[in-house]
Design an enzyme around this catalytic site. Structure first.
Site: not given
Ligand code: PAF
Length: 283
Positions: A35, A40-41, A153-154, A158, A189-190
């Site tokens: 959320g 970025g999302h 990619e940010k 992960q 963006m974060s």
């Molecule tokens: O990158 C994120 O927002 C979180 O690490 C993810 C991949 C949704 C897992 O909780």
């Protein structure tokens, strides 16, 4: 025109909604998020729309990837704004479980990723993190059974961890990385950028500037050692506490010997005041 997405909060509802989305063999893309959605999302959602017929966005602030000292309690939660943004993007379904639905009483199974999860980057400073991420992402994959999953990619380590896990466990999902979206001055963006004070916000783009300088110097034939050393000095002098600044193999994240060939990624993590920022670019 916006269209309110369907919302599932329990596993039975999720199953029903997915069955209906999958009618007529529609393909599904999953965008996992916590959320506090920003542009970025939204770029992840738009890529998802290009890659599949239907788009599911999960919103779950995952407690198991935060250490007790981290910001789980204060992590920004902006449900109404998030739903409005996803409506505007015409997302099909939001998967929004609570902690009990994700981790029912007695939950006792955890994924312990290796390989890129032990590269000595984020894992060195957040040892709990990739176990929490891998466990929740594996659950999201098995719950939603998407054809494709989109990650930014940010959070580059992960992305590599989740890609490896999906392959290793035959999860049947193609993990796709999406380019980092930046503010006009280069800051990635974060959701955590809201923690920056005005002064810190002014300094924060230094990280991206240094990454670009290192990439330019490497292309010009400078040694990794010199380029990274000078970058670290610039970052520290700007007021950051540097966790790492490294050039690694872009897929395995293994350290590189001087003059090594192959795809490279430059990765940085540093604290500005109490806010920890990460960023990376291709070398
Ligand atoms: O990158 C994120 O927002 C979180 O690490 C993810 C991949 C949704 C897992 O909780």
């Amino acid at each position: 025109m916006s269209r309110h997405p369907r919302i599932a909060r329990t596993i039975p509802t999720l199953r029903r909604e997915l069955d209906s989305l999958r009618a007529r063999k529609a393909s599904i893309a999953l965008v996992p998020t916590m959320g506090a959605l920003h542009d970025g999302h939204i770029s992840l959602v738009r890529l998802a729309k290009r890659r599949a017929d239907k788009v599911v966005v999960s919103i779950f602030v995952n407690p198991t990837q935060f250490a007790p000292t981290e910001d789980f309690g204060s992590y920004p939660r902006t449900w109404n704004e998030d739903v409005a943004k996803l409506s505007a993007e015409r997302v099909d379904l939001i998967w929004h479980p609570d902690a009990k639905a994700m981790y029912p009483d007695g939950f006792a199974t955890r994924i312990v990723p290796e390989g890129p999860a032990l590269a000595g980057l984020e894992d060195r400073f957040r040892p709990h993190f990739f176990g929490g991420v891998a466990t929740v992402v594996a659950k999201l994959f098995t719950q939603c059974r998407p054809d494709v999953a989109i990650f930014g990619e940010k959070d580059y380590q992960q992305l590599r961890v989740v890609t490896r896990m999906a392959r290793d466990l035959d999860l049947g999902v193609r993990v796709v990385g999406c380019r980092t979206v930046r503010e006009r001055d280069g800051l990635a963006m974060s959701s955590r950028n809201v923690y920056l004070s005005a002064d810190e916000r002014h300094v924060a783009p230094t990280l991206h500037r240094v990454l670009k300088q290192i990439a330019t110097r490497l292309r010009a034939g400078d040694t990794m050692h010199d380029a990274v050393h000078d970058g670290a000095v610039t970052i520290t002098e700007a007021g950051f506490t540097l966790d790492y600044l490294e050039v690694r193999h872009a897929e395995t994240l293994a350290p590189l010997a001087a003059g090594a060939s192959g795809p490279k990624r430059i990765l940085v993590a540093a604290k500005l005041g109490t806010t920890r920022l990460i960023d990376n670019i291709a070398a």
